[in-house]
Design a protein around this motif. Structure first.
Motif, short mmCIF file in Angstrom:
data_model
loop_
_atom_site.label_atom_id
_atom_site.label_comp_id
_atom_site.label_asym_id
_atom_site.label_seq_id
_atom_site.Cartn_x
_atom_site.Cartn_y
_atom_site.Cartn_z
N ALA A 20 0.81 -1.22 0.00
CA ALA A 20 0.00 0.00 0.00
C ALA A 20 0.84 1.26 0.00
CB ALA A 20 -0.94 0.00 1.20
N SER A 21 2.02 1.21 0.65
CA SER A 21 2.86 2.41 0.73
C SER A 21 3.39 2.82 -0.63
CB SER A 21 4.03 2.17 1.70
OG SER A 21 4.92 1.19 1.17
N LEU A 22 3.46 1.86 -1.56
CA LEU A 22 3.97 2.17 -2.89
C LEU A 22 2.88 2.68 -3.83
CD1 LEU A 22 6.30 -0.94 -3.33
CD2 LEU A 22 7.02 1.42 -2.91
N LEU A 23 1.64 2.67 -3.36
CA LEU A 23 0.53 3.14 -4.20
C LEU A 23 0.21 4.60 -3.96
CD1 LEU A 23 -1.85 0.06 -3.72
CD2 LEU A 23 -0.11 0.41 -5.50
N VAL A 24 0.86 5.17 -2.92
CA VAL A 24 0.61 6.58 -2.59
C VAL A 24 1.39 7.47 -3.55
CG1 VAL A 24 0.84 8.36 -0.82
CG2 VAL A 24 0.26 6.01 -0.17
N GLU A 25 0.70 8.44 -4.10
CA GLU A 25 1.34 9.37 -5.04
C GLU A 25 2.15 10.40 -4.26
OE1 GLU A 25 1.48 9.31 -8.17
OE2 GLU A 25 -0.11 7.92 -8.80
N ASP A 26 3.45 10.54 -4.57
CA ASP A 26 4.29 11.57 -3.94
C ASP A 26 4.04 12.93 -4.57
OD1 ASP A 26 5.44 9.65 -2.34
OD2 ASP A 26 7.06 9.24 -3.76
N GLU A 27 3.72 12.92 -5.85
CA GLU A 27 3.50 14.17 -6.57
C GLU A 27 2.17 14.11 -7.33
OE1 GLU A 27 8.01 15.67 -7.65
OE2 GLU A 27 6.97 14.35 -9.06
N ILE A 28 1.60 15.27 -7.54
CA ILE A 28 0.38 15.35 -8.34
C ILE A 28 0.54 16.45 -9.38
CG2 ILE A 28 -1.19 14.46 -6.58
CD1 ILE A 28 -1.95 17.33 -5.93
N THR A 29 -0.17 16.33 -10.47
CA THR A 29 -0.14 17.35 -11.52
C THR A 29 -1.47 18.10 -11.51
OG1 THR A 29 1.33 16.01 -12.88
CG2 THR A 29 0.07 17.73 -14.00
N LEU A 30 -1.38 19.42 -11.41
CA LEU A 30 -2.58 20.25 -11.37
C LEU A 30 -2.67 21.10 -12.63
CD1 LEU A 30 -2.37 21.60 -7.69
CD2 LEU A 30 -3.83 19.76 -8.56
N PRO A 31 -3.83 21.14 -13.27
CA PRO A 31 -3.99 22.03 -14.42
C PRO A 31 -4.08 23.49 -13.95
CG PRO A 31 -6.04 20.85 -13.96
CD PRO A 31 -5.02 20.29 -13.04
N ILE A 32 -3.53 24.39 -14.77
CA ILE A 32 -3.59 25.83 -14.47
C ILE A 32 -4.58 26.47 -15.43
CG2 ILE A 32 -2.30 28.00 -14.41
CD1 ILE A 32 0.24 26.33 -14.01
N GLN A 33 -5.56 27.16 -14.87
CA GLN A 33 -6.49 27.93 -15.68
C GLN A 33 -6.19 29.42 -15.49
OE1 GLN A 33 -10.52 26.98 -14.64
NE2 GLN A 33 -10.59 25.19 -15.99
N ILE A 34 -6.31 30.17 -16.58
CA ILE A 34 -6.19 31.63 -16.51
C ILE A 34 -7.51 32.19 -17.03
CG2 ILE A 34 -4.95 33.67 -17.33
CD1 ILE A 34 -2.46 31.89 -17.61
N ASN A 35 -8.22 32.85 -16.12
CA ASN A 35 -9.56 33.35 -16.44
C ASN A 35 -10.48 32.24 -16.96
OD1 ASN A 35 -8.78 35.90 -15.64
ND2 ASN A 35 -8.35 36.63 -17.73
N GLY A 36 -10.35 31.05 -16.35
CA GLY A 36 -11.26 29.96 -16.66
C GLY A 36 -10.86 29.08 -17.81
N LYS A 37 -9.76 29.38 -18.51
CA LYS A 37 -9.30 28.55 -19.62
C LYS A 37 -7.94 27.93 -19.29
CE LYS A 37 -11.72 31.07 -23.28
NZ LYS A 37 -11.60 31.76 -24.59
N LYS A 38 -7.83 26.64 -19.61
CA LYS A 38 -6.59 25.95 -19.29
C LYS A 38 -5.44 26.49 -20.13
CE LYS A 38 -4.33 21.45 -18.93
NZ LYS A 38 -4.40 19.99 -19.14
#
Length: 873
Positions: free
Chosen positions: A806-824
């Motif tokens: 289970a410890s290897l299934l945890v995500e160390d990093e995540i990717t977040l989308p950036i929106q500027i005025n509502g558009k990616k």
């Protein structure tokens, strides 16, 4: 050694013998582990297995092997649906006994299936033509007779004059017998029936609980049962009584359209039609013409609508001043409703086609929304949608629902000959199952005809009624009718001379309870009630969608009938159902239009331009469409040839990898070669890894390098993905995950890396072990060979399913989308536990945001944790 190729032919036979010798897949009924029953629809022994069999049984085998590894006591049996006309046809054509032909085919196909390495309990094998099996089926039949679930009556049937047997509607194709191609006739015969209609409501209601069945199959079952809420209405004849009848009774689901009635219609087999035809040769000729038409719904729908004016008329039940003509029509069947209809052409297409042909009145009575009542009319297409009632006197302005109820209430209070003129009723499209077949190669019906006692059940102690071996097919028809030493017998009741029932049972009977027999096929009774109740329902049933209606419906009926007769408690036989797609292949034609087999040609591909030539004649061969594999079009591939060329695991892997299992899979030589290359790649990777690491177990390090950690993470995530996808029968997704994992392992399995990084060596050993275990349900022979090569003990087939860390299934990093005025406009990667301040700082430092702000401060930064970041500028 690293260059040594994996010898599938040698390895696969060796492992199959090992599994067989050690009885790895033999199932015990008293095993304390939780049960899991996986079953594929058993095959007809036609001579050789085809690629559809390979796909079907591979899917079931993956589930069986996986569930066994997960700690279940798995029942995975095999048998043969062995009675039927093809054996008799072969007997007539090749002068061979049906029994010999059938059992020879079984032996051939069993050997082919065993080459696939299926984890089957062969100790439970049976064929439905085994005397032991049909003996128990005869016992069930007698129990059904006692409970009133089997009975005999006269019925109209489809008669094949060549095969000289009754055909089900589904066996009549374009008015011809499905096997003989002869024009089918309609006859009235005394037949045996199972009372499936007793369970119509329950069969329908329980469909809602079959949540692990495909929606399309559940819909097909609902439609076949065909529940209709409606009104039974009596129309008074204007003429004197005919054969004692003064009225015509109809059933309708649309009493709201009664004022649109244009004519009455009778079936060619309606009692009134028969009475009129006795004195009307023209009507009799019309009836005979109708009898040449098939009785299936599809044929009735597509046939030209024709009728015969009887000269009779009836009074309209809501307005006696309206007089309607009475026709006999070819599109009305006696086995639905009452065999008579009132016709409203404006709102029923068949009625409209008929009315236009005979210039009858067409009065619309349902007004679509936004249409004008003064101008609305129908042309060549009936209106069947929603609307408001009009042209209908006291019903005008009502909704369809209100009008139905108003008509029903009114006619329930009106009397005709002292009885209400109408009655609310529920009807079902489902009809009782006619099981009589006039043929030799089927289960004998254990009934006796006595001149004094009538139709008498054979005594249980006299069972089984065995088929005689000394028969011949010199003449058309059922040889049992011409076999006096078998046919002639003593009455079980009075002891006088009597005659056996010479009809045998429809082969659908044989396949309607085999799933129950597999739970204890050695019992002297049809089931061991304890065993059948523990094993059923089947947890996963797999087979073609072509069986979605009849076989599944009959099996559901049989479970209920067996419950009613005390043989089992469960009434739904299949908890989970999966219908796999077909195996398809290109078709090829010669210059003269003949079909050409794939092995007869060579295909060349030059810059996407594919051409084919005949290997012997050199003629150009046209590459045609991709179609279901069939002998007639010669686009079949023999599984044995594939197994001998590439190995069973290659065939299994290709069948699982190419497309989602519910869709058709296109068999290509290139695809098979690609699957074979992957098998060889895993073997090479195993050999190289074992040479690098040796056979001595490695000690787990206290810490792992980044590369070792990355390999471990992908491996354990792959394990979870493969497990999840097998559970969902998403085999192609499991395959894709294994491809990805193998690529990653191969990049890590470099000697220079391993020499420098002991933690990577341990991770590689772990990954290879887990790779073998997770691929074992799909490529079992290769897995066993790799397991030994890696220095592991025991058989892969007896290993438990590995548990992910289970410890290897945890995500160390995540990717977040950036929106500027509502558009990616981009994305960032941050630590999984990063706080809002850290995320905001990283976003403001990203290139798209810097460019958008152009040196200004943002108006607002909105951080949705683990979802998205929106910058307002």
């Amino acid at each position: 050694m690293a260059n040594e190729r994996y010898n599938a032919r040698e390895a696969e036979i060796r492992w199959q013998q090992t599994w067989d010798t050690q009885k790895i897949f033999q199932t015990q009924n008293d095993d304390p582990r939780p049960k899991y029953y996986v079953l594929e629809m058993f095959p007809y022994p036609s001579g050789r297995i085809h690629m559809g069999h390979v796909r079907n049984y591979t899917m079931g085998d993956v589930v069986a092997r996986y569930k066994r590894a997960k700690g279940f006591n798995v029942l995975h049996p095999m048998g043969w649906d062995a009675f039927g006309m093809p054996a008799e046809n072969a007997a007539m054509q090749n002068n061979v006994h049906p029994k010999d032909w059938t059992y020879e085919n079984i032996a051939t196909m069993r050997a082919q299936l065993q080459l696939m390495g299926l984890s089957l309990d062969w100790d439970r094998e049976f064929a439905t033509c085994d005397v032991d099996y049909y003996h128990r089926q005869q016992m069930l039949f007698l129990d059904f007779v006692d409970k009133g679930l089997a009975y005999r009556k006269n019925a109209k049937v489809n008669w094949d004059p060549v095969d000289q047997t009754v055909l089900a509607n589904e066996q009549v194709i374009d008015g011809k017998g499905w096997r003989s191609g002869a024009e089918v006739e309609q006859r009235e015969l005394t037949q045996w029936f199972f009372k499936i209609t007793d369970f119509a409501e329950d069969l329908l209601a329980e469909i809602d609980n079959l949540d692990r069945w495909p929606d399309k199959v559940r819909l097909m079952q609902r439609n076949w049962i065909g529940k209709s809420e409606g009104l039974q209405v009596r129309f008074e004849l204007t003429t004197p009584a005919i054969n004692g009848d003064t009225e015509i009774e109809i059933f309708t689901t649309r009493p709201d359209t009664l004022f649109g009635a244009s004519f009455m219609g009778l079936s060619a087999d309606h009692p009134l039609t028969k009475a009129l035809a006795e004195t009307n040769p023209a009507l009799q000729a019309f009836v005979e013409e109708c009898h040449k038409q098939g009785t299936s719904a599809a044929e009735v729908e597509t046939a030209e609508k024709i009728g015969f004016d009887t000269g009779l008329t009836v009074k309209h039940p809501l307005d006696p001043t309206i007089i309607l003509p009475v026709y006999v029509a070819n599109f009305i069947l006696m086995d639905y409703g009452t065999g008579a209809i009132f016709a409203c052409p404006a709102h029923d297409q068949r009625d409209l086609d008929f009315a236009r042909k005979y210039n009858l009145t067409v009065t619309p009575v349902v007004l679509p929304k936004d249409e004008d009542a003064a101008t609305f009319d129908v042309g060549t297409e009936a209106y069947t949608g929603e609307g408001t009632i009009f042209n209908s006197e006291f019903l005008d302005g009502m909704s369809i629902t209100d009008a139905k109820d108003t008509v029903a209430t009114k006619l329930e209070t009106v009397t005709l000959d002292g009885k209400p003129q109408a009655e609310r009723k529920t009807q079902y499209r489902l009809r009782d199952w006619g099981i009589s077949r006039q043929r030799y190669w089927g289960c004998p019906i254990p009934m006796v005809h006595c001149d004094g006692c009538g139709v008498v059940a054979e005594k249980v102690e006299n069972l089984p009624i065995k088929l005689p071996d000394d028969i011949n097919f010199d003449k058309p028809g059922n040889p049992l009718d011409r076999h006096p030493t078998w046919r002639d017998c003593s009455c079980p009741k009075c002891g006088k001379a009597a005659r056996r029932e010479t009809d045998t049972m429809d082969t659908f009977v044989d396949s309607s309870w085999y799933y129950a027999r597999f739970t204890a096929p050695w019992e002297d009774t049809p089931t061991d009630k304890k065993a059948v109740d523990e094993w059923l329902p089947v947890d996963q049933y797999i087979g073609g969608v072509e069986h979605a209606i009849l076989h599944l419906l009959y099996s559901r009926f049989f479970a209920r009938a067996m419950k009613a007769t005390g043989h089992m408690t469960v009434k739904e036989p299949f908890r989970g159902l999966f219908t796999q797609g077909m195996v398809v292949h290109e078709t090829y034609k010669g210059e003269d239009g003949r079909w050409v087999a794939p092995m007869e040609i060579t295909i060349q591909d030059q810059d996407g331009n594919r051409t084919a030539k005949h290997n012997e004649t050199g003629e150009s061969i046209a590459i045609g469409s991709i179609e279901k594999m069939s002998k007639s079009k010669k686009n079949t591939v023999d599984p044995t040839d594939i197994i001998e060329s590439f190995g069973a695991d290659t065939a299994r892997w290709f069948m699982l990898s190419d497309s989602p299992p519910e869709r058709d899979v296109i068999w290509t030589e290139a695809g098979a070669e690609g699957a074979h290359r992957f098998v060889q790649r895993i073997w090479r990777l195993t050999v190289e890894t074992s040479e690098f690491l040796g056979k001595t177990p490695l000690n787990k390090p206290d810490a792992f390098s980044d590369e070792a950690n990355a390999l471990r993470k992908l491996t354990h995530k792959s394990l979870v993905s493969v497990e999840s996808n097998i559970e969902q029968l998403g085999f192609n997704r499991s395959v894709a995950q294994i491809y990805q994992l193998v690529n990653h392992i191969a990049s890590a399995a470099k000697k220079d890396k391993l020499d420098k990084d002991p933690s990577l060596a341990w991770a590689l050993d772990e990954s290879m072990q887990l790779l073998v275990l997770m691929s074992a349900p799909m490529m079992p022979h290769l897995a066993e060979e790799c397991w030994i090569q890696l220095g592991k003990e025991g058989l892969v087939s007896t290993q438990g399913w590995p548990k992910a860390d289970a410890s290897l299934l945890v995500e160390d990093e995540i990717t977040l989308p950036i929106q500027i005025n509502g558009k990616k406009r981009g994305e960032i990667t941050v630590a999984a536990d990063a706080d809002k301040a850290t995320i905001e700082k990283a976003v403001l430092a990203s290139e798209p945001v810097i460019k958008a702000l152009d040196g200004k401060a943002p108006r607002k930064v909105i951080v949705v944790p683990k979802r998205i970041v929106n910058v307002v500028v």
